[in-house]
Scaffold this motif. Structure first.
Motif, PDB file in Angstrom:
ATOM      1  N   LEU A 259       0.825  -1.205   0.000  1.00  9.85           N
ATOM      2  CA  LEU A 259       0.000   0.000   0.000  1.00  9.85           C
ATOM      3  C   LEU A 259       0.861   1.258   0.000  1.00  9.85           C
ATOM      4  O   LEU A 259       0.544   2.249  -0.668  1.00  9.85           O
ATOM      5  CB  LEU A 259      -0.925  -0.003   1.215  1.00  9.85           C
ATOM      6  N   MET A 260       1.961   1.231   0.740  1.00 11.14           N
ATOM      7  CA  MET A 260       2.863   2.382   0.729  1.00 11.14           C
ATOM      8  C   MET A 260       3.552   2.525  -0.621  1.00 11.14           C
ATOM      9  O   MET A 260       3.826   3.644  -1.076  1.00 11.14           O
ATOM     10  CB  MET A 260       3.901   2.243   1.840  1.00 11.14           C
ATOM     11  N   ALA A 261       3.815   1.415  -1.290  1.00  6.94           N
ATOM     12  CA  ALA A 261       4.381   1.475  -2.642  1.00  6.94           C
ATOM     13  C   ALA A 261       3.412   2.158  -3.604  1.00  6.94           C
ATOM     14  O   ALA A 261       3.824   2.924  -4.485  1.00  6.94           O
ATOM     15  CB  ALA A 261       4.714   0.065  -3.134  1.00  6.94           C
ATOM     16  N   ALA A 308      13.330   3.110  -2.906  1.00  6.98           N
ATOM     17  CA  ALA A 308      12.069   2.850  -2.196  1.00  6.98           C
ATOM     18  C   ALA A 308      11.855   1.383  -1.879  1.00  6.98           C
ATOM     19  O   ALA A 308      11.390   1.040  -0.777  1.00  6.98           O
ATOM     20  CB  ALA A 308      10.889   3.385  -3.015  1.00  6.98           C
ATOM     21  N   VAL A 309      12.164   0.497  -2.801  1.00  5.49           N
ATOM     22  CA  VAL A 309      11.853  -0.933  -2.609  1.00  5.49           C
ATOM     23  C   VAL A 309      12.580  -1.497  -1.391  1.00  5.49           C
ATOM     24  O   VAL A 309      11.941  -2.092  -0.500  1.00  5.49           O
ATOM     25  CB  VAL A 309      12.158  -1.730  -3.890  1.00  5.49           C
ATOM     26  N   PRO A 310      13.898  -1.371  -1.273  1.00  5.52           N
ATOM     27  CA  PRO A 310      14.534  -1.922  -0.062  1.00  5.52           C
ATOM     28  C   PRO A 310      14.119  -1.201   1.219  1.00  5.52           C
ATOM     29  O   PRO A 310      13.988  -1.833   2.269  1.00  5.52           O
ATOM     30  CB  PRO A 310      16.036  -1.741  -0.341  1.00  5.52           C
ATOM     31  N   MET A 311      13.879   0.093   1.157  1.00  7.33           N
ATOM     32  CA  MET A 311      13.453   0.825   2.350  1.00  7.33           C
ATOM     33  C   MET A 311      12.068   0.365   2.803  1.00  7.33           C
ATOM     34  O   MET A 311      11.806   0.221   4.007  1.00  7.33           O
ATOM     35  CB  MET A 311      13.458   2.328   2.084  1.00  7.33           C
ATOM     36  N   LEU A 312      11.161   0.148   1.855  1.00  8.57           N
ATOM     37  CA  LEU A 312       9.828  -0.349   2.202  1.00  8.57           C
ATOM     38  C   LEU A 312       9.910  -1.729   2.852  1.00  8.57           C
ATOM     39  O   LEU A 312       9.202  -2.022   3.828  1.00  8.57           O
ATOM     40  CB  LEU A 312       8.946  -0.412   0.953  1.00  8.57           C
ATOM     41  N   ALA A 313      10.776  -2.578   2.308  1.00 10.56           N
ATOM     42  CA  ALA A 313      10.918  -3.919   2.859  1.00 10.56           C
ATOM     43  C   ALA A 313      11.512  -3.895   4.265  1.00 10.56           C
ATOM     44  O   ALA A 313      11.207  -4.757   5.093  1.00 10.56           O
ATOM     45  CB  ALA A 313      11.774  -4.788   1.932  1.00 10.56           C
ATOM     46  N   ILE A 314      12.339  -2.890   4.548  1.00  7.87           N
ATOM     47  CA  ILE A 314      12.944  -2.794   5.880  1.00  7.87           C
ATOM     48  C   ILE A 314      11.954  -2.225   6.898  1.00  7.87           C
ATOM     49  O   ILE A 314      11.818  -2.745   8.009  1.00  7.87           O
ATOM     50  CB  ILE A 314      14.214  -1.923   5.823  1.00  7.87           C
ATOM     51  N   VAL A 315      11.264  -1.153   6.520  1.00 13.02           N
ATOM     52  CA  VAL A 315      10.354  -0.489   7.463  1.00 13.02           C
ATOM     53  C   VAL A 315       9.087  -1.292   7.675  1.00 13.02           C
ATOM     54  O   VAL A 315       8.583  -1.390   8.791  1.00 13.02           O
ATOM     55  CB  VAL A 315      10.028   0.932   6.946  1.00 13.02           C
ATOM     56  N   TRP A 316       8.549  -1.863   6.594  1.00  9.91           N
ATOM     57  CA  TRP A 316       7.342  -2.687   6.697  1.00  9.91           C
ATOM     58  C   TRP A 316       7.649  -4.097   6.168  1.00  9.91           C
ATOM     59  O   TRP A 316       7.481  -4.354   4.971  1.00  9.91           O
ATOM     60  CB  TRP A 316       6.202  -2.087   5.882  1.00  9.91           C
ATOM     61  N   PRO A 317       8.132  -4.996   7.026  1.00 10.57           N
ATOM     62  CA  PRO A 317       8.452  -6.360   6.575  1.00 10.57           C
ATOM     63  C   PRO A 317       7.224  -7.025   5.951  1.00 10.57           C
ATOM     64  O   PRO A 317       6.101  -6.912   6.458  1.00 10.57           O
ATOM     65  CB  PRO A 317       8.865  -7.065   7.877  1.00 10.57           C
ATOM     66  N   MET A 318       7.455  -7.709   4.828  1.00  7.02           N
ATOM     67  CA  MET A 318       6.342  -8.283   4.071  1.00  7.02           C
ATOM     68  C   MET A 318       5.898  -9.633   4.624  1.00  7.02           C
ATOM     69  O   MET A 318       4.757 -10.043   4.432  1.00  7.02           O
ATOM     70  CB  MET A 318       6.711  -8.410   2.601  1.00  7.02           C
ATOM     71  N   ASN A 319       6.774 -10.361   5.276  1.00  2.18           N
ATOM     72  CA  ASN A 319       6.420 -11.692   5.773  1.00  2.18           C
ATOM     73  C   ASN A 319       5.751 -11.614   7.119  1.00  2.18           C
ATOM     74  O   ASN A 319       6.037 -10.744   7.919  1.00  2.18           O
ATOM     75  CB  ASN A 319       7.687 -12.571   5.846  1.00  2.18           C
TER      76      ASN A 319
END
Length: 319
Positions: A259-261, A308-319
């Motif tokens: 959603l943030m993406a 954005a992609v790695p930062m999003l994955a760090i701040v909001w973990p997908m798993n």
């Protein structure tokens, strides 16, 4: 009579606070301030001004214009303007009635170059626009008025309180931009109501099932960037947010990063002048063409995706 030199903003404050007069108050009482205009022009070969000073020629009394400035190549003029003997090729700034100024310039044999706003000694109403802006933001924050209504009312208030002359408001309206926005609104609505954007987003989601988690997140981000030029940023979020949420659920991921993406992608259209209102607003004043946007926008878009992609994955973990 003072001869001052300095930064334009500092001179503006000094003239205003010191209650100095730039033109000697020689303004026709029948002409309002909003009807006055200052034109930069060059003295032509057949000009009757050549060899005369403004004082000897009685420039204001005969032509009803004020001489505000004189520039001569290779020389520094430090005497009173009224006593400067004008020559061929001198660049002058003349102030007068906007309606009669073109005819006056022709009579004086001067070639107009550009209109120059004279800010020295401008009327200070700095607190009024601040109060109007604060009221507009307050009414939207508490939910009394929607954002378009509140800020349109603020713009009307700026005009009613004469913070900006009505003539300047009309001059600031960019006709081509208004027409382009008017045409794009029904196009955007048709794409959304016919389901075209939803169909494209669904196909992208189907393709994303074979990608790893970072690739799926990149796909949603790029899809939002691709849809934004055809819709405004708010409509893009409305269309892409449900798709991103369902897409994340189908893959077994948490939806926050997706959603943030969508939010980042919807606000990061740098490829066209129509994807975001900021892009559109600077197109006219900057003199940009459609092709100017992707020249800088394409590498900037790649940079947004890479960061954005790695930062999003760090701040909001997908798993």
């Amino acid at each position: 009579i003072l001869l001052l030199e300095g930064d334009p903003a500092a001179l503006d404050r000094l003239v205003s606070q010191g209650k100095l007069s730039v033109t000697g108050d020689r303004v026709n009482e029948e002409v309002t301030t909003s009807e006055m205009v200052a034109i930069e022009a060059v003295i032509g070969e057949s000009s009757p001004l050549i060899g005369w000073t403004a004082q000897r020629l009685a420039l204001y009394d005969r032509f009803n214009v004020n001489l505000l400035a004189v520039s001569r190549r290779g020389q520094r003029l430090d005497r009173r303007l009224a006593k400067v003997e004008l020559r061929l090729g001198d660049v002058v700034v003349l102030q007068g009635n906007a309606t009669t100024m073109p005819e006056t310039l022709r009579g004086l044999g001067c070639l107009p170059l550009a209109e120059r706003p004279i800010l020295l000694g401008s009327v200070r109403k700095g607190i009024v626009p601040v109060v109007i802006l604060a009221l507009a933001m307050l009414t939207t924050a508490v939910g009394l008025l929607p954002v378009p209504v509140a800020f349109f009312a603020a713009a009307v208030g700026i005009v009613l309180f004469k913070v900006i002359p009505l003539r300047d408001v009309y001059q600031s309206l960019d006709g081509p931009i208004l027409v382009m926005l008017a045409v794009l609104i029904p196009v955007s609505d048709s794409l959304r109501t016919t389901g075209a954007t939803a169909l494209v987003a669904a196909e992208l989601a189907r393709f994303g099932t074979i990608l790893p988690a970072p690739g799926a997140l990149t796909l949603i981000l790029v899809a939002a960037m691709a849809v934004t030029p055809f819709l405004n940023n708010a409509a893009t979020v409305l269309v892409m947010a449900p798709v991103a949420s369902e897409f994340a659920a189908d893959l077994g991921y948490r939806p926050e990063a997706f959603l943030m993406a969508v939010a980042i992608g919807a606000g990061c259209d740098f490829l066209t002048p129509i994807g975001h209102q900021c892009n559109t607003l600077v197109m006219g004043p900057g003199g940009y063409r459609f092709s100017d946007y992707p020249r800088l926008g394409l590498p900037l878009s790649f940079l947004v995706v890479i960061v954005a992609v790695p930062m999003l994955a760090i701040v909001w973990p997908m798993n």
